[in-house]
Structure formats: C-alpha cells, structure tokens
Design an enzyme around this catalytic site. Structure first.
Site, PDB file in Angstrom:
ATOM      1  N   ASP A 205      80.679  60.630  11.575  1.00  0.00           N
ATOM      2  CA  ASP A 205      81.354  61.735  10.778  1.00  0.00           C
ATOM      3  C   ASP A 205      82.569  61.037   9.877  1.00  0.00           C
ATOM      4  OD1 ASP A 205      81.202  64.261   9.420  1.00  0.00           O
ATOM      5  OD2 ASP A 205      82.730  64.957  10.905  1.00  0.00           O
ATOM      6  N   SER A 229      82.553  69.459   5.838  1.00  0.00           N
ATOM      7  CA  SER A 229      81.137  68.830   5.894  1.00  0.00           C
ATOM      8  C   SER A 229      80.262  70.119   6.114  1.00  0.00           C
ATOM      9  CB  SER A 229      80.885  68.268   7.340  1.00  0.00           C
ATOM     10  OG  SER A 229      81.628  67.076   7.292  1.00  0.00           O
ATOM     11  N   GLN A 279      74.953  63.273   4.172  1.00  0.00           N
ATOM     12  CA  GLN A 279      75.989  64.275   4.527  1.00  0.00           C
ATOM     13  C   GLN A 279      76.232  64.917   3.104  1.00  0.00           C
ATOM     14  OE1 GLN A 279      80.163  64.463   5.802  1.00  0.00           O
ATOM     15  NE2 GLN A 279      78.926  64.835   7.617  1.00  0.00           N
TER      16      GLN A 279
END
Length: 288
Positions: A205, A229, A279
């Site tokens: 991440d 996110s 993502q």
C-alpha cells in the site's frame, strides 16, 4: 531499533483468535490520520490464512476500503469460508470497527502446482546500494507541519525504501506517472511464507496511489488535496522474502473523475516477478 520496529509489525499481524472464524487485531499509529490501509490488508490476509489448510498459499487478494479506520480501536475480522475445492480455497473477509465494516475483501488460496511460465522483465535500474535512502525532511520544515504529518514523514519504521527517482513530497515537481522503489524490512524475520505474504500485503500500500499524483505536481502533503485508497488488488506469483531487497515498479495509466488508477509489479533482486498490484484511489482537489 530496527529489530524493535520489525517485531512490532510482526506482532501487529499476529491476530487474536476469538472464534473459529473471528479474529481481533490492534492498530498502530504510524502518522497517518486514519488506520494505514496496508495494515488492514495484512491483517485481513493473516485472518483468512488461519482458516485454510497450511499447504494452500494465497495467490490473490481483492479488497474495497469502505470507511476510514479508527487508530485508537481494535479491528475485528470476520471470515466466511466460501469454498474449499480440490485445489483452491476462497475466503470472504469483513473488517469491522464500531459495528460497521471498514473493509470487504476476498482471498483465494491454491495448492502449489507446476504449469506454463512467463513474466515481464524487471526494469533496468540501479542497485539499492547505489541509491540513497529516502530524503528526510529537515527539522525546520517538519516543525511547521501538523503533528500527524510530522510522525509520518519523520517516522523510522520497519521498512527501508530507496527511490530510483527521488521526489520531494513537500515540493513535488511534475513528471511522468512512473516510479521505481526498492524496499525491504530493516531486520530479518523467520522463513514463514504466510508471514512474508502478510508483510508484503502491508507494504504493497506504500507509494501506490501516489503514483497517480506525479504528473500534477501534487502529493498527499498538498494542503487542498483529499486522498484515500478506494480498493486494492494483490496477486502473488512466486516465492519471495520481504527482508531481502524487492523492486516495486509503479505506473498510473489514468486519472479522472477525482480518481486515479495505479499499478505495480514487484520483483526480487534476481529479476523474478513475485507479485502484482492495482489500486484506485480518491484524489480530490478542494478549493483554497
């Protein structure tokens, strides 16, 4: 000190089992306003793994971030054993805080098999030893920032990062949406493939959605930007160790509608493609 940071992270990913399909994890304040998304991903994967035969290894994780996580509260992970087939197992995961889901996800596991193989080539980049650690913000600049941001930018954490093309997050210049970053744990851990998978989920991440900001001369530090996110996908391809150097190669093919898409490929030092990520994130510019 590096060993302390790494052991704290490993402990964070070792959840308390409340029931057969129910687990509880704690949160750690690393300077983000809310719970770091990688923490929830790593813990969700760890919880799901504990409900699967140890011979089955995670090969994909897909998750939606639904709400911001409260750093000061534990997170409960509820696992649904969706399917156990001859080769694959599927698990649904819901991360819950204060009675509401903050993440919905699914993890798929597979018995190791042999088959056809091909992969993308690793980009030609300098070795990590030839690069400087990520630039530390000066004490003077750090003192002018909010306390949370001071903790994030000044944090001496469990991972070491080395950027092929360094970037000043406080004064970002416009550039193409591509970046390459070497990373590794700052201290060794045991050989458990399950642990290394959870650690990679956590690290995956970092820097990902930030790639979508590169062409615009903005960053998460920019005063009028809101970033979060929205989802996260992670595929495991080949064995790896997170306490050895890995190259995270990013690109962002598009940004529109206050959303940006970023993709990543993670290579071992010897050029094996060990994982891939994708993502989409919120990138909302507010009026001054």
């Amino acid at each position: 000190m590096p060993e302390k940071h790494v052991s704290e992270l490993v402990e964070l990913l070792e959840l308390e089992r409340l029931e057969d399909n129910l687990f509880r994890g704690q949160s750690r304040d690393i300077g983000t306003r809310f719970v770091f998304g990688g923490q929830v991903l790593g813990q969700a994967l760890s919880a799901a793994q504990q409900t699967v035969d140890p011979s089955r290894q995670a090969h994909s994780l897909h998750a939606y971030f639904l709400r911001a996580g409260d750093i000061d509260a534990p997170i409960v992970y509820s696992i649904e054993r969706a399917r156990d087939g001859g080769s694959f197992s599927s698990r649904r995961v819901v991360a819950i805080q204060h009675g509401q889901p903050i993440l919905n996800g699914a993890v798929s596991f597979q018995v190791p098999e042999k088959g056809v193989e091909h992969q993308s080539s690793m980009p030609e980049v300098p070795a990590p030893e030839d690069l400087e650690p990520i630039h530390q913000v000066s004490r003077e600049e750090l003192a002018r920032l909010p306390v949370k941001l001071q903790r994030w930018l000044g944090h001496d954490g469990p991972f070491e990062f080395r950027q092929v093309w360094p970037r000043d997050e406080l004064h970002p210049a416009k550039r193409p949406p591509i970046q390459h970053i070497w990373f590794r744990l700052t201290a060794p851990v045991n050989d458990s493939a399950v642990l290394h998978s959870a650690l990679l989920a956590y690290a995956s991440d970092f820097h990902l959605i930030g790639t979508a900001t590169l062409p615009h001369g903005i960053s998460y530090v920019t005063h009028n930007i809101q970033m979060a996110s929205l989802d996260h996908a992670l595929w495991f391809h080949r064995p790896f160790r997170v306490d050895e150097w890995l190259l995270y190669s990013f690109d962002s093919p598009t940004a529109q509608g206050a959303r940006g898409l970023a993709r990543g490929q993670i290579f071992s030092r010897d050029g094996r493609l060990v994982a891939s990520t994708a993502q989409e994130g919120l990138i909302r510019l507010r009026g001054d």
